[in-house]
Write a protein that holds these residues in place. Structure first.
Motif, PDB file in Angstrom:
ATOM      1  N   PRO A  71      10.657   3.795   7.860  1.00 22.76           N
ATOM      2  CA  PRO A  71      10.271   2.493   7.312  1.00 22.76           C
ATOM      3  C   PRO A  71       9.140   2.581   6.297  1.00 22.76           C
ATOM      4  N   ILE A  72       8.230   3.522   6.461  1.00 22.28           N
ATOM      5  CA  ILE A  72       7.141   3.680   5.505  1.00 22.28           C
ATOM      6  C   ILE A  72       7.696   4.102   4.152  1.00 22.28           C
ATOM      7  N   GLU A  73       8.654   5.026   4.160  1.00 18.85           N
ATOM      8  CA  GLU A  73       9.196   5.525   2.908  1.00 18.85           C
ATOM      9  C   GLU A  73      10.136   4.534   2.237  1.00 18.85           C
ATOM     10  N   SER A  74      10.851   3.703   3.024  1.00 16.83           N
ATOM     11  CA  SER A  74      11.866   2.844   2.444  1.00 16.83           C
ATOM     12  C   SER A  74      11.297   1.550   1.870  1.00 16.83           C
ATOM     13  N   GLN A  75      10.031   1.253   2.109  1.00 14.10           N
ATOM     14  CA  GLN A  75       9.430   0.063   1.543  1.00 14.10           C
ATOM     15  C   GLN A  75       9.184   0.271   0.057  1.00 14.10           C
ATOM     16  N   GLY A  76       8.819  -0.834  -0.634  1.00 17.43           N
ATOM     17  CA  GLY A  76       8.507  -0.741  -2.050  1.00 17.43           C
ATOM     18  C   GLY A  76       7.260   0.087  -2.300  1.00 17.43           C
ATOM     19  N   LEU A  77       6.929   0.244  -3.541  1.00 15.49           N
ATOM     20  CA  LEU A  77       5.797   1.054  -3.968  1.00 15.49           C
ATOM     21  C   LEU A  77       4.483   0.506  -3.399  1.00 15.49           C
ATOM     22  N   ALA A  78       3.622   1.400  -2.949  1.00 15.42           N
ATOM     23  CA  ALA A  78       2.314   1.019  -2.416  1.00 15.42           C
ATOM     24  C   ALA A  78       1.245   1.354  -3.454  1.00 15.42           C
ATOM     25  N   CYS A  79       0.443   0.378  -3.822  1.00 15.67           N
ATOM     26  CA  CYS A  79      -0.593   0.572  -4.840  1.00 15.67           C
ATOM     27  C   CYS A  79      -1.902  -0.055  -4.369  1.00 15.67           C
ATOM     28  N   TYR A  80      -2.980   0.412  -4.958  1.00 18.92           N
ATOM     29  CA  TYR A  80      -4.273  -0.227  -4.743  1.00 18.92           C
ATOM     30  C   TYR A  80      -4.396  -1.374  -5.716  1.00 18.92           C
ATOM     31  N   LYS A  81      -4.982  -2.488  -5.257  1.00 14.88           N
ATOM     32  CA  LYS A  81      -5.200  -3.650  -6.119  1.00 14.88           C
ATOM     33  C   LYS A  81      -6.659  -4.069  -5.993  1.00 14.88           C
ATOM     34  N   CYS A  82      -7.362  -3.997  -7.093  1.00 17.72           N
ATOM     35  CA  CYS A  82      -8.741  -4.485  -7.137  1.00 17.72           C
ATOM     36  C   CYS A  82      -9.138  -4.652  -8.598  1.00 17.72           C
ATOM     37  N   MET A  83     -10.205  -5.369  -8.803  1.00 22.54           N
ATOM     38  CA  MET A  83     -10.722  -5.583 -10.154  1.00 22.54           C
ATOM     39  C   MET A  83     -12.227  -5.752 -10.075  1.00 22.54           C
ATOM     40  N   THR A  84     -12.913  -5.266 -11.090  1.00 23.26           N
ATOM     41  CA  THR A  84     -14.358  -5.455 -11.173  1.00 23.26           C
ATOM     42  C   THR A  84     -14.643  -6.944 -11.271  1.00 23.26           C
ATOM     43  N   THR A  85     -15.399  -7.450 -10.317  1.00 26.37           N
ATOM     44  CA  THR A  85     -15.837  -8.846 -10.385  1.00 26.37           C
ATOM     45  C   THR A  85     -17.346  -8.930 -10.575  1.00 26.37           C
ATOM     46  N   ASP A  86     -18.049  -7.886 -10.148  1.00 29.18           N
ATOM     47  CA  ASP A  86     -19.498  -7.799 -10.323  1.00 29.18           C
ATOM     48  C   ASP A  86     -19.822  -6.374 -10.773  1.00 29.18           C
ATOM     49  N   PRO A  87     -20.134  -6.162 -12.054  1.00 29.16           N
ATOM     50  CA  PRO A  87     -20.395  -4.804 -12.545  1.00 29.16           C
ATOM     51  C   PRO A  87     -21.540  -4.094 -11.831  1.00 29.16           C
ATOM     52  N   ASN A  88     -22.448  -4.843 -11.205  1.00 26.56           N
ATOM     53  CA  ASN A  88     -23.573  -4.227 -10.497  1.00 26.56           C
ATOM     54  C   ASN A  88     -23.215  -3.793  -9.074  1.00 26.56           C
ATOM     55  N   ASN A  89     -22.124  -4.312  -8.539  1.00 25.62           N
ATOM     56  CA  ASN A  89     -21.690  -3.976  -7.181  1.00 25.62           C
ATOM     57  C   ASN A  89     -20.169  -3.876  -7.196  1.00 25.62           C
ATOM     58  N   ASP A  90     -19.658  -2.787  -7.758  1.00 28.60           N
ATOM     59  CA  ASP A  90     -18.235  -2.662  -8.034  1.00 28.60           C
ATOM     60  C   ASP A  90     -17.545  -1.712  -7.054  1.00 28.60           C
ATOM     61  N   GLY A  91     -16.752  -2.265  -6.159  1.00 26.93           N
ATOM     62  CA  GLY A  91     -16.000  -1.455  -5.205  1.00 26.93           C
ATOM     63  C   GLY A  91     -14.721  -0.894  -5.774  1.00 26.93           C
ATOM     64  N   CYS A  92     -14.391  -1.245  -6.999  1.00 31.54           N
ATOM     65  CA  CYS A  92     -13.159  -0.779  -7.622  1.00 31.54           C
ATOM     66  C   CYS A  92     -13.389   0.435  -8.523  1.00 31.54           C
ATOM     67  N   GLN A  93     -14.647   0.759  -8.797  1.00 31.30           N
ATOM     68  CA  GLN A  93     -14.972   1.830  -9.744  1.00 31.30           C
ATOM     69  C   GLN A  93     -14.708   3.214  -9.157  1.00 31.30           C
ATOM     70  N   CYS A 122       3.904  -3.480  -2.749  1.00 28.36           N
ATOM     71  CA  CYS A 122       3.150  -4.252  -3.734  1.00 28.36           C
ATOM     72  C   CYS A 122       4.106  -5.118  -4.570  1.00 28.36           C
ATOM     73  N   GLN A 123       3.742  -6.359  -4.757  1.00 31.07           N
ATOM     74  CA  GLN A 123       4.549  -7.316  -5.512  1.00 31.07           C
ATOM     75  C   GLN A 123       3.830  -7.684  -6.806  1.00 31.07           C
ATOM     76  N   ALA A 124       4.604  -7.887  -7.872  1.00 28.99           N
ATOM     77  CA  ALA A 124       4.023  -8.253  -9.165  1.00 28.99           C
ATOM     78  C   ALA A 124       5.004  -9.144  -9.921  1.00 28.99           C
ATOM     79  N   THR A 125       4.488  -9.822 -10.923  1.00 26.63           N
ATOM     80  CA  THR A 125       5.347 -10.642 -11.767  1.00 26.63           C
ATOM     81  C   THR A 125       6.046  -9.752 -12.780  1.00 26.63           C
ATOM     82  N   ALA A 126       7.186 -10.202 -13.238  1.00 25.18           N
ATOM     83  CA  ALA A 126       7.943  -9.466 -14.253  1.00 25.18           C
ATOM     84  C   ALA A 126       7.987 -10.300 -15.526  1.00 25.18           C
TER      85      ALA A 126
END
Length: 173
Positions: free
Chosen positions: A24-46, A60-64
């Motif tokens: 089941p882990i392999e047959s699911q869709g692609l797994a990606c990390y999703k984050c964005m810089t919201t505070d450049p001084n405290n950035d957990g995405c960097q 992971c789901q996205a618009t097309a």
């Protein structure tokens, strides 16, 4: 405990367990990390990236482009760079800061270059969670396997499944 179970039963239990947990882990869709810089001084995405702060998103789901709704992602993407300019709809506080953006996409956003990684100046316009458009000087990477924008491997899942199997057999018998 295991010496009371015939070898063929042990192998059968192991195969059933692996098909139930690993497949089941392999047959699911692609797994990606999703984050964005919201505070450049405290950035957990960097970089260096912490997967504890931003867990990988399975299936992971996205618009097309040109379609309504969300669809299973085909690519993970990582974008980082210094914001050179913003338009009137974008957040002006990002100007001259370094941002990181990790997400999943359905369409190959780098199809025109035929590359999986590029650097230079580029504009992000209406891209996923970003309002307006921003011009960056930085790099963009595209990849097509689970967690490739920084993630765990199937080997660790296999190790955890094996440990779980051994513990369940031990406590069951």
């Amino acid at each position: 405990m295991l010496k009371n179970i015939p070898c063929w039963e042990q192998c059968t239990i192991l195969l059933i367990y692996m098909f139930l947990l690993i497949e089941p882990i392999e047959s699911q869709g692609l797994a990606c990390y999703k984050c964005m810089t919201t505070d450049p001084n405290n950035d957990g995405c960097q970089d260096p990236f912490s997967s504890l702060i931003n867990p990988v998103q399975i299936n992971c789901q996205a618009t097309a482009f040109g379609k309504n709704g969300t669809f299973p992602a085909r690519f993970c993407v990582k974008i980082n760079g210094r914001v050179l300019s913003v338009d009137s709809d974008a957040n002006a506080s990002y100007l001259n800061t370094v941002i990181y953006y990790r997400t999943c996409v359905v369409d190959n956003i780098m199809e025109s270059t035929k590359l999986l990684e590029t650097s230079g100046n580029f504009r992000l316009k209406g891209f996923q969670d970003l309002n307006g458009s921003i011009r960056l000087q930085g790099s963009m990477s595209l990849c097509a396997f689970d967690g490739c924008n920084k993630a765990r491997s199937l080997h660790s899942s296999l190790l955890m499944a094996s440990i779980g199997l051994l513990l369940s057999i031990y406590y069951y018998y």
